[in-house]
Design a protein around this motif. Sequence first.
Motif, PDB file in Angstrom:
ATOM      1  N   ALA A  64       0.833  -1.200   0.000  1.00 15.75           N
ATOM      2  CA  ALA A  64       0.000   0.000   0.000  1.00 15.75           C
ATOM      3  C   ALA A  64       0.867   1.248   0.000  1.00 15.75           C
ATOM      4  O   ALA A  64       2.011   1.225   0.472  1.00 15.75           O
ATOM      5  N   PRO A  65       0.358   2.349  -0.523  1.00 10.96           N
ATOM      6  CA  PRO A  65       1.083   3.617  -0.389  1.00 10.96           C
ATOM      7  C   PRO A  65       1.245   3.990   1.082  1.00 10.96           C
ATOM      8  O   PRO A  65       0.329   3.783   1.893  1.00 10.96           O
ATOM      9  N   PHE A 101       4.627   9.063  -5.126  1.00 11.84           N
ATOM     10  CA  PHE A 101       3.476   9.771  -5.684  1.00 11.84           C
ATOM     11  C   PHE A 101       3.265  11.074  -4.921  1.00 11.84           C
ATOM     12  O   PHE A 101       3.302  11.086  -3.679  1.00 11.84           O
ATOM     13  N   GLY A 147      -0.332  12.170  -8.808  1.00 13.25           N
ATOM     14  CA  GLY A 147       0.450  12.269 -10.018  1.00 13.25           C
ATOM     15  C   GLY A 147       0.788  10.887 -10.546  1.00 13.25           C
ATOM     16  O   GLY A 147       0.490   9.874  -9.906  1.00 13.25           O
ATOM     17  N   TYR A 192     -10.040   3.838  -3.808  1.00  6.59           N
ATOM     18  CA  TYR A 192      -9.208   4.102  -4.974  1.00  6.59           C
ATOM     19  C   TYR A 192      -9.069   2.819  -5.781  1.00  6.59           C
ATOM     20  O   TYR A 192      -9.072   1.720  -5.230  1.00  6.59           O
ATOM     21  N   GLN A 226      -6.374   1.040  -8.540  1.00  2.00           N
ATOM     22  CA  GLN A 226      -5.017   1.189  -9.049  1.00  2.00           C
ATOM     23  C   GLN A 226      -4.687   0.074 -10.033  1.00  2.00           C
ATOM     24  O   GLN A 226      -4.703  -1.101  -9.673  1.00  2.00           O
ATOM     25  N   LYS A 276       0.409   2.368 -12.476  1.00  2.66           N
ATOM     26  CA  LYS A 276      -0.353   3.615 -12.551  1.00  2.66           C
ATOM     27  C   LYS A 276      -0.610   4.139 -11.141  1.00  2.66           C
ATOM     28  O   LYS A 276      -0.512   3.385 -10.167  1.00  2.66           O
ATOM     29  N   PRO A 277      -0.942   5.419 -11.002  1.00  2.69           N
ATOM     30  CA  PRO A 277      -1.251   5.938  -9.663  1.00  2.69           C
ATOM     31  C   PRO A 277      -2.628   5.488  -9.210  1.00  2.69           C
ATOM     32  O   PRO A 277      -3.471   5.098 -10.037  1.00  2.69           O
ATOM     33  N   PRO A 278      -2.870   5.543  -7.904  1.00  5.03           N
ATOM     34  CA  PRO A 278      -4.231   5.296  -7.421  1.00  5.03           C
ATOM     35  C   PRO A 278      -5.185   6.327  -8.033  1.00  5.03           C
ATOM     36  O   PRO A 278      -4.874   7.512  -8.101  1.00  5.03           O
ATOM     37  N   LEU A 282      -8.910   7.988  -7.773  1.00  7.57           N
ATOM     38  CA  LEU A 282     -10.005   8.190  -6.836  1.00  7.57           C
ATOM     39  C   LEU A 282     -11.337   7.726  -7.427  1.00  7.57           C
ATOM     40  O   LEU A 282     -11.665   8.042  -8.571  1.00  7.57           O
ATOM     41  N   LEU A 336      -6.104  -3.360  -8.451  1.00  3.11           N
ATOM     42  CA  LEU A 336      -5.953  -3.319  -6.995  1.00  3.11           C
ATOM     43  C   LEU A 336      -6.890  -2.240  -6.466  1.00  3.11           C
ATOM     44  O   LEU A 336      -6.834  -1.094  -6.916  1.00  3.11           O
ATOM     45  N   LEU A 340      -7.938  -0.017  -3.401  1.00  2.00           N
ATOM     46  CA  LEU A 340      -7.383   0.480  -2.145  1.00  2.00           C
ATOM     47  C   LEU A 340      -8.418   1.290  -1.385  1.00  2.00           C
ATOM     48  O   LEU A 340      -9.108   2.130  -1.960  1.00  2.00           O
ATOM     49  N   PHE A 348      -3.582   4.066   4.076  1.00  2.00           N
ATOM     50  CA  PHE A 348      -4.096   3.115   3.094  1.00  2.00           C
ATOM     51  C   PHE A 348      -4.105   1.699   3.645  1.00  2.00           C
ATOM     52  O   PHE A 348      -3.187   1.296   4.373  1.00  2.00           O
ATOM     53  N   GLN A 362      -4.010  -2.466   2.645  1.00  2.00           N
ATOM     54  CA  GLN A 362      -3.132  -3.227   1.741  1.00  2.00           C
ATOM     55  C   GLN A 362      -3.791  -3.525   0.406  1.00  2.00           C
ATOM     56  O   GLN A 362      -3.138  -3.963  -0.536  1.00  2.00           O
ATOM     57  N   ARG A 415      -6.782  -7.328  -4.378  1.00  2.00           N
ATOM     58  CA  ARG A 415      -6.432  -7.515  -5.788  1.00  2.00           C
ATOM     59  C   ARG A 415      -7.571  -8.279  -6.451  1.00  2.00           C
ATOM     60  O   ARG A 415      -7.802  -9.428  -6.144  1.00  2.00           O
TER      61      ARG A 415
END
Lengths: 109, 114
Positions: free
Chosen positions: A41-42, A87, A100, B35, B37, B41-43, B45, B88, B90, B105, B107, B110
């Motif tokens: 996780a982030p 990020f 980002g 989120y 993901q 790539k970024p999460p 929203l 994924l 989140l 966040f 974990q 998936r």
Amino acid sequence: QQPVQSPQAVILREGEDAVINCSSSKALYSVHWYRQKHGEAPVFLMILLKGGEQKGHEKISASFNEKKQQSSLYLTASQLSYSGTYFCGTESNTGKLIFGQGTTLQVKP
Amino acid sequence: DTEVTQTPKHLVMGMTNKKSLKCEQHMGHRAMYWYKQKAKKPPELMFVYSYEKLSINESVPSRFSPECPNSSLLNLHLHALQPEDSALYLCASSQGFRGAAEAFFGQGTRLTVV
């Protein structure tokens, strides 16, 4: 609108420094920084609020230029554990934390 | 306790199935997020709940249905998903709304749609 990060990828040797930049075209209320390792996780690193307040880890430093809507994350004396994808997340007082595209950092021995 | 717990960790579902993702936090946070993901790539929203009310829906297809039964729980109900929904998922929570506090966040779950 998604913030823009640069560079996209960085490769460092242990002990070297790096700077990751984040910019937005919208007026920002806050900038967040997170690190995500593969399959995890982030994890929160730093938050910078409009007006100068900062919260985060002691070993992480960052700046927020409110006029330019830009933020930079400073990683000094990098360690192997710093590897991951960084990020930035920006929020314009709407409750939307938008990330980002990420900067991949690899620290080599 | 600074954890956000998501279950299940992995989920495989068919396109006609109905399933739910669960998220739980006991930090007293009043803002909770979903989120999505994709790899590398970024999460992205999807939804924001503030004080147990849906405050933001980022134009998510109706096959995703969020629910916040109480201040500690957040669910995401899934129905008639497509293979491109594999990702994924989140969950996150934060003390403050409007970006004034860090997000914690989970974990993630998936999800694979077959």
